[in-house]
Design a protein around this motif. Structure first.
Motif, PDB file in Angstrom:
ATOM      1  N   TYR A 235       0.661  -1.149  -0.006  1.00 48.44           N
ATOM      2  CA  TYR A 235       0.006   0.099  -0.008  1.00 48.44           C
ATOM      3  C   TYR A 235       0.883   1.364   0.076  1.00 48.44           C
ATOM      4  N   LYS A 239       0.517   4.168  -3.071  1.00 46.02           N
ATOM      5  CA  LYS A 239       0.304   5.608  -2.727  1.00 46.02           C
ATOM      6  C   LYS A 239       1.342   6.360  -3.400  1.00 46.02           C
ATOM      7  N   VAL A 259      -4.893   7.096  -4.661  1.00 46.91           N
ATOM      8  CA  VAL A 259      -4.460   7.598  -3.309  1.00 46.91           C
ATOM      9  C   VAL A 259      -5.226   7.516  -2.135  1.00 46.91           C
ATOM     10  N   SER A 262      -5.180   3.922  -1.156  1.00 50.63           N
ATOM     11  CA  SER A 262      -3.812   3.350  -0.440  1.00 50.63           C
ATOM     12  C   SER A 262      -3.983   4.104   0.957  1.00 50.63           C
ATOM     13  N   PHE A 263      -4.524   5.125   1.238  1.00 44.46           N
ATOM     14  CA  PHE A 263      -4.590   5.773   2.524  1.00 44.46           C
ATOM     15  C   PHE A 263      -5.388   4.838   3.395  1.00 44.46           C
TER      16      PHE A 263
END
Length: 380
Positions: A235, A239, A259, A262-263
């Motif tokens: 991850y 990101k 993004v 991923s966060f």
């Protein structure tokens, strides 16, 4: 006396030979230093087949392709044995997108010499552009059969099989090229795509990473890397890849969503929400132009009420569209003949767009004064 004549003849011939050699040297020097126009003038004094070939090359170099083509054709027609001139003519045909004559030239060359991989490669190029794909693939394969390291033919074969989603065939040809030259970015890219398309992401990732190391900083690479990292639960790397993708376009919805995702996976939930919301915002479709077009069509059909409705929708899609608001006010004023409603509309227009001080705001201001006077006269 005979000896004297012979000596004179030899002297004249010798001087001619020296002059010819000098002319060749000057022309070749001018050509080598890219002084093509003067080189053409020097070569023109000679008239030899080699000089004619150099003239064709010079015209090609300066971009006068019509004269280059005419020179090559003339030379080839008068000297059928000049294989190199014919080869260069075929290349020029390809450059000018004259694919049928290019195919003919390379087919003729192959009849004379069927052991030159370049001839088969360029025959393949001609056939490909003519949409004769099976024949072009056969030509590329023959090129590789003659020279197993012919990178351009290997690339074309790999590219074809990537499009056909035939991973094993892609690897067969691409690996031959990479064995010869391991840093060929075109071949590495084909291999990465072959694995990626077949969902062998763990094998695609190192190849995409290698492309980036070799300077291939491209959008589609970072997009695919981001996706592959996400699927492989990497991850932080996902990101980073999507952030690099945002560097090309900060409103790329795929990058923003990537993004955000991923966060999310990294349990940074506030950041995840922020980026996913941004992804939604940039994808919001506005239809004001379409509604505006429908409104204008309604006006042309004298359906003013329908036009007003469409202008209202256009304005709701784009509240900065001052012309939409102006048309709402103008048409409502004409159609409904309701002074209070018209006054309210024009005031709203002036409140938001009056600072523009253009024709429309001046008209609105004038109309406000007139409507106030009408209302005043009707109440007394």
């Amino acid at each position: 006396m005979k000896k004297l004549v012979l000596i004179c003849v030899l002297a004249i011939l010798g001087n001619k030979g020296v002059a010819q050699t000098t002319s060749n040297t000057i022309a070749d020097s001018l050509f080598a230093t890219a002084n093509y126009t003067l080189a053409i003038n020097e070569y023109a004094k000679q008239g030899s087949p080699n000089a004619q070939l150099q003239i064709a090359r010079a015209y090609n170099a300066i971009g006068n392709f019509d004269k280059a083509l005419a020179q090559y054709i003339s030379l080839v027609q008068s000297n059928q044995s000049l294989e190199l001139a014919k080869y260069e003519l075929g290349r020029l045909y390809l450059k000018l997108k004259h694919y049928t004559p290019a195919q003919a030239v390379f087919s003729q060359l192959i009849k004379k010499n069927d052991q030159n991989p370049e001839y088969f490669h360029y025959l393949g190029e001609s056939l490909k552009e003519l949409d004769h794909f099976p024949e072009s693939i056969t030509a590329y394969k023959q090129s590789v059969k003659i020279d197993s390291t012919h990178l351009r033919s290997l690339f074309q074969l790999g590219k074809y099989y990537v499009m056909q989603r035939e991973r094993d065939s892609v690897l067969k040809y691409v690996d031959k090229g990479l064995h010869f030259y391991g840093n060929d970015v075109s071949l590495i890219n084909l291999k990465a795509l072959a694995y990626y398309n077949d969902h062998y992401l763990w094998q695609a990732i190192p190849l995409f990473e290698r492309l980036v190391e070799l300077g291939e900083d491209k959008e589609y690479i970072h997009e695919r890397m981001g996706h592959a990292y996400l699927i492989m639960h990497r991850y932080t790397e996902a990101k980073d890849a999507y952030f690099k993708l945002l560097g090309f376009d900060e409103e790329n919805p795929k990058a923003l969503y990537g993004v955000g995702t991923s966060f999310w996976k990294l349990q940074e939930l506030d950041s995840a929400i922020t980026y996913i919301q941004k992804s939604i915002e940039v994808q919001k479709v506005t239809l004001d132009k379409e509604y505006n077009a429908l409104a204008r069509l309604a006006v042309e059909q004298n359906d003013i009420k329908l036009a007003i409705g469409y202008y209202i929708k256009a304005y709701q899609e784009n509240y900065d569209g001052y012309l939409y608001k102006y048309e709402i006010c103008l048409l409502s004023d004409l159609y409904y003949k309701n002074p209070k409603q018209s006054l309210k509309c024009y005031r709203e227009y002036q409140q938001k767009f009056g600072h523009q001080k253009d024709y429309f705001s001046e008209f609105a201001s004038k109309r406000i004064s007139e409507i106030k006077e009408e209302i005043h006269m009707n109440t007394h």
